[in-house]
Design a protein around this motif. Structure first.
Motif, mmCIF file in Angstrom:
data_model
loop_
_atom_site.group_PDB
_atom_site.id
_atom_site.type_symbol
_atom_site.label_atom_id
_atom_site.label_comp_id
_atom_site.label_asym_id
_atom_site.label_seq_id
_atom_site.Cartn_x
_atom_site.Cartn_y
_atom_site.Cartn_z
ATOM 1 N N ILE A 154 60.761 99.014 -8.567
ATOM 2 C CA ILE A 154 60.779 98.814 -7.108
ATOM 3 C C ILE A 154 60.800 97.332 -6.750
ATOM 4 N N GLN A 155 61.115 96.498 -7.766
ATOM 5 C CA GLN A 155 61.189 95.051 -7.516
ATOM 6 C C GLN A 155 59.932 94.584 -6.783
ATOM 7 N N LEU A 156 58.800 94.875 -7.436
ATOM 8 C CA LEU A 156 57.502 94.682 -6.792
ATOM 9 C C LEU A 156 57.283 93.267 -6.270
ATOM 10 N N LYS A 157 57.889 92.263 -6.934
ATOM 11 C CA LYS A 157 57.658 90.880 -6.472
ATOM 12 C C LYS A 157 58.159 90.699 -5.033
ATOM 13 N N TRP A 158 59.300 91.363 -4.724
ATOM 14 C CA TRP A 158 59.844 91.263 -3.366
ATOM 15 C C TRP A 158 58.991 92.056 -2.373
ATOM 16 N N ILE A 159 58.471 93.173 -2.844
ATOM 17 C CA ILE A 159 57.657 94.017 -1.956
ATOM 18 C C ILE A 159 56.322 93.329 -1.650
ATOM 19 N N ILE A 160 55.760 92.645 -2.661
ATOM 20 C CA ILE A 160 54.507 91.908 -2.434
ATOM 21 C C ILE A 160 54.750 90.762 -1.453
ATOM 22 N N LEU A 161 55.880 90.069 -1.655
ATOM 23 C CA LEU A 161 56.239 88.970 -0.751
ATOM 24 C C LEU A 161 56.421 89.504 0.677
ATOM 25 N N GLU A 162 57.080 90.642 0.775
ATOM 26 C CA GLU A 162 57.305 91.288 2.077
ATOM 27 C C GLU A 162 55.949 91.565 2.754
ATOM 28 N N GLY A 163 55.040 92.185 1.997
ATOM 29 C CA GLY A 163 53.712 92.497 2.528
ATOM 30 C C GLY A 163 52.993 91.240 2.979
ATOM 31 N N PHE A 164 53.120 90.163 2.179
ATOM 32 C CA PHE A 164 52.455 88.906 2.525
ATOM 33 C C PHE A 164 52.957 88.386 3.881
ATOM 34 N N PHE A 165 54.279 88.387 4.069
ATOM 35 C CA PHE A 165 54.823 87.854 5.326
ATOM 36 C C PHE A 165 54.393 88.701 6.528
ATOM 37 N N TYR A 166 54.391 90.033 6.358
ATOM 38 C CA TYR A 166 53.946 90.899 7.465
ATOM 39 C C TYR A 166 52.489 90.606 7.815
ATOM 40 N N ILE A 167 51.640 90.551 6.789
ATOM 41 C CA ILE A 167 50.200 90.388 7.042
ATOM 42 C C ILE A 167 49.903 88.984 7.580
ATOM 43 N N PHE A 168 50.545 87.973 6.996
ATOM 44 C CA PHE A 168 50.324 86.600 7.454
ATOM 45 C C PHE A 168 50.781 86.441 8.913
ATOM 46 N N GLY A 169 51.939 87.028 9.238
ATOM 47 C CA GLY A 169 52.457 86.977 10.614
ATOM 48 C C GLY A 169 51.497 87.658 11.584
ATOM 49 N N ALA A 170 51.018 88.849 11.192
ATOM 50 C CA ALA A 170 50.093 89.584 12.057
ATOM 51 C C ALA A 170 48.790 88.807 12.217
ATOM 52 N N PHE A 171 48.353 88.128 11.148
ATOM 53 C CA PHE A 171 47.125 87.335 11.204
ATOM 54 C C PHE A 171 47.281 86.178 12.210
ATOM 55 N N LEU A 172 48.389 85.435 12.111
ATOM 56 C CA LEU A 172 48.617 84.308 13.023
ATOM 57 C C LEU A 172 48.671 84.799 14.467
ATOM 58 N N TYR A 173 49.313 85.964 14.645
ATOM 59 C CA TYR A 173 49.419 86.565 15.975
ATOM 60 C C TYR A 173 48.025 86.936 16.488
ATOM 61 N N GLY A 174 47.222 87.514 15.593
ATOM 62 C CA GLY A 174 45.874 87.952 15.962
ATOM 63 C C GLY A 174 44.985 86.779 16.381
ATOM 64 N N VAL A 175 45.083 85.657 15.647
ATOM 65 C CA VAL A 175 44.207 84.516 15.968
ATOM 66 C C VAL A 175 44.887 83.535 16.936
ATOM 67 N N ARG A 176 46.089 83.871 17.343
ATOM 68 C CA ARG A 176 46.850 83.075 18.312
ATOM 69 C C ARG A 176 46.977 81.608 17.905
ATOM 70 N N PHE A 177 47.394 81.447 16.647
ATOM 71 C CA PHE A 177 47.654 80.112 16.131
ATOM 72 C C PHE A 177 49.146 79.806 16.307
ATOM 73 N N PRO A 178 49.562 78.648 16.766
ATOM 74 C CA PRO A 178 48.789 77.422 16.997
ATOM 75 C C PRO A 178 48.368 77.197 18.448
ATOM 76 N N GLU A 179 48.831 78.032 19.403
ATOM 77 C CA GLU A 179 48.628 77.683 20.819
ATOM 78 C C GLU A 179 47.167 77.649 21.241
ATOM 79 N N LYS A 180 46.321 78.396 20.501
ATOM 80 C CA LYS A 180 44.908 78.421 20.849
ATOM 81 C C LYS A 180 44.281 77.028 20.739
ATOM 82 N N TYR A 181 44.802 76.229 19.791
ATOM 83 C CA TYR A 181 44.209 74.918 19.534
ATOM 84 C C TYR A 181 44.798 73.813 20.398
#
Ligand SMILES: [Zn+2]
Length: 313
Positions: free
Chosen positions: A245-272
């Motif tokens: 399943i080409q896991l390296k790409w799937i892990i990378l995919e998961g990382f980008f989704y989660i990192f994006g959702a995290f930034l959205y959740g903490v409202r970075f960078p506009e909050k600062y």
């Protein structure tokens, strides 16, 4: 390209966008052209309560239009939703055309069948739905509370469609020789997807008291992607699962989704630095871009997984 200028009056500061002011080829004076193409943008304290979502974005708002034409018109000048609209509209169109034209783009083996195309197209269709529903939501959210609420529901539905189609397409190739696993985990994905779509669309589940359960269900849906990976690891071994399943790409995919959702959740960078990322660079735009990057990671993994299956057959 329209430009944004700050016009400071004695009593208030109003942001006005003047577009195409140098287009005087048809004989109009600059003043005439200006009159035709002045679009007023509003500040946080000038918009209705229902439009307020992120207090760190201070200016650049299109105020409630109550007009679909007015919303469409906003595609042609720059405001604080422009980045959100175009960051999903353009890749959405790309995914649509690749869905139509992919027969010319993928490696064809003697064993390639119509089902292979359908599975790859399924992912293109999911990505197209998610990105287009999202850009429609951002384009029409300034219409009215009613339209914004409907758009928000469809935005969530698009996310569910993308997750379901991503998982099913990659599992088809990963479990190519194990239909039992494919059908079992596909059914589980449909079940979770159906539940998430229901809580996103039904007003009853969108109430405040349902919020934690709704969020929990989405997290469980995301985490359910780990189950077929665990099953694959158990059945085929880690190394083989990584390849299948080409896991390296799937892990990378998961990382980008989660990192994006995290930034959205903490409202970075506009909050600062409130007000500094009103038009470009706020968290929602970064989240949108990372969603597109993640979708491309999935596409890369999916196509490699398809090639591995057929090169082995
Ligand atoms: Zn969005």
């Amino acid at each position: 390209m329209p430009k944004t200028i700050q016009k400071r009056g004695n009593t208030s500061t109003t942001t006005v966008v003047e577009g195409i002011i140098n287009n005087t080829d048809n004989g109009d004076s600059i003043e005439q052209v200006k009159r035709k193409v002045v679009y007023k943008l509003y500040r946080w304290d000038e918009i209705p309560e229902w439009q307020k979502d992120n207090e760190h974005i201070i200016s650049g708002y299109v105020r409630e239009t109550n007009s679909f034409k007015g919303c469409l018109h906003s595609l042609f000048y720059v405001h604080n939703e422009s980045g959100n609209v175009y960051s999903h509209l353009l890749p959405g169109v790309f995914f649509f055309f690749t869905m139509v034209l992919n027969k010319y783009g993928i490696t064809i083996y003697s064993t390639t069948s119509i089902v292979d195309y359908l599975m790859i197209d399924l992912f293109f269709f999911g990505a197209f739905c998610c990105l287009i529903l999202s850009s429609l939501f951002h384009c029409f959210k300034s219409h009215s509370l009613k339209v914004a609420t409907l758009g928000n529901k469809l935005d969530y539905l698009g996310i569910v469609i993308l997750i379901v189609t991503s998982m099913i397409s990659i599992m088809y190739f990963g479990f190519f020789d194990n239909p039992l696993f494919f059908y079992f985990f596909s059914s589980l994905t449909f079940l979770f997807g159906g539940a998430c779509a229901t809580v996103s669309l039904k007003d009853h589940f969108r109430s405040r008291e349902w919020r934690p359960y709704r969020a929990g269900l989405f997290v469980a849906f995301g985490l359910s992607a780990i189950l077929p990976i665990l099953a694959g690891t158990f059945y085929y071994g880690i190394e083989e699962t990584f390849i299948r399943i080409q896991l390296k790409w799937i892990i990378l995919e998961g990382f980008f989704y989660i990192f994006g959702a995290f930034l959205y959740g903490v409202r970075f960078p506009e909050k600062y630095v409130p007000g500094s990322f009103d038009i470009w660079g706020h968290s929602h735009q970064i989240f949108h871009i990372l969603v597109v990057v993640a979708a491309f990671c999935h596409l890369r993994g999916l196509l490699s997984s398809y090639e591995i299956v057929h090169s082995r057959l």
